[in-house]
Write a protein that holds these residues in place. Structure first.
Motif, short mmCIF file in Angstrom:
data_model
loop_
_atom_site.label_atom_id
_atom_site.label_comp_id
_atom_site.label_asym_id
_atom_site.label_seq_id
_atom_site.Cartn_x
_atom_site.Cartn_y
_atom_site.Cartn_z
N ILE A 19 -21.88 13.86 2.24
CA ILE A 19 -21.35 12.90 1.57
C ILE A 19 -22.22 11.26 2.57
CG2 ILE A 19 -19.11 11.32 1.09
CD1 ILE A 19 -18.58 14.55 1.07
N ALA A 22 -25.48 10.90 1.19
CA ALA A 22 -25.33 10.41 -0.40
C ALA A 22 -25.65 9.06 0.08
CB ALA A 22 -24.69 11.29 -1.02
N HIS A 38 -25.65 13.08 -6.87
CA HIS A 38 -24.03 13.71 -7.00
C HIS A 38 -24.04 15.30 -6.68
CE1 HIS A 38 -23.40 10.37 -9.30
NE2 HIS A 38 -24.57 10.24 -10.31
N THR A 40 -26.12 16.33 -3.99
CA THR A 40 -25.06 16.20 -2.37
C THR A 40 -24.04 16.02 -2.28
OG1 THR A 40 -28.15 15.61 -1.74
CG2 THR A 40 -25.80 14.87 -0.01
N ASN A 41 -23.88 14.72 -3.13
CA ASN A 41 -22.19 14.37 -3.04
C ASN A 41 -21.36 15.90 -3.54
OD1 ASN A 41 -21.38 12.12 -2.12
ND2 ASN A 41 -22.29 11.78 -3.73
N LEU A 42 -21.66 16.94 -4.76
CA LEU A 42 -21.31 17.58 -4.90
C LEU A 42 -20.56 18.84 -3.46
CD1 LEU A 42 -19.03 19.61 -6.91
CD2 LEU A 42 -21.62 19.80 -8.04
N TRP A 67 -13.42 13.87 -6.04
CA TRP A 67 -15.10 13.40 -5.73
C TRP A 67 -16.06 14.13 -6.31
CZ3 TRP A 67 -15.88 9.27 -1.89
CH2 TRP A 67 -17.41 9.91 -1.69
N ALA A 68 -15.84 15.63 -6.46
CA ALA A 68 -16.49 16.83 -7.27
C ALA A 68 -16.39 16.83 -8.00
CB ALA A 68 -16.46 17.95 -6.76
N ALA A 71 -18.60 13.61 -9.15
CA ALA A 71 -19.97 14.04 -9.06
C ALA A 71 -20.77 15.34 -10.23
CB ALA A 71 -20.38 14.70 -7.48
N GLY A 74 -21.51 12.77 -13.27
CA GLY A 74 -22.32 12.46 -12.81
C GLY A 74 -23.97 13.08 -13.35
N LEU A 75 -23.53 14.56 -13.01
CA LEU A 75 -25.17 15.40 -13.03
C LEU A 75 -25.05 15.88 -15.05
CD1 LEU A 75 -24.33 18.32 -10.59
CD2 LEU A 75 -26.38 16.18 -10.31
#
Length: 86
Positions: A19, A22, A38, A40-42, A67-68, A71, A74-75
């Motif tokens: 996180i 990212a 996204h 990397t955040n996921l 957060w997930a 992400a 975003g994906l």
């Protein structure tokens, strides 16, 4: 602090690094790739969730859920944009 540094703690540290990485990527790159950002955040949220399921901290677990979800959204947007461009 009495929580031992076990494998789940190390998994959480890797998630934290994802996180932070990212966020650094978003800050340093002029046009960040949304799949890297996204994804990397996921990954980070998933790894932190694994850690938090063992060493439960409810507010942090809820945060990782959001957060997930962000992400994943975003994906999804990045996939839509890529498919529209093709």
């Amino acid at each position: 602090m009495t929580t031992p540094l076990d494998i789940y703690s190390f998994i959480g540290f890797i998630g934290t690094a994802c996180i932070i990485g990212a966020y650094a990527y978003l800050t340093w790159v002029n046009e960040p790739n949304p799949f890297i950002l996204h994804g990397t955040n996921l990954t980070g949220a998933a790894l932190l969730t694994i850690s938090l399921l063992v060493h439960t901290n409810w507010p942090s677990l809820v945060l990782e859920g959001f957060w997930a979800a962000i992400a994943l959204f975003g994906l999804w947007k990045a996939l839509q944009k890529r498919n529209a461009a093709q």
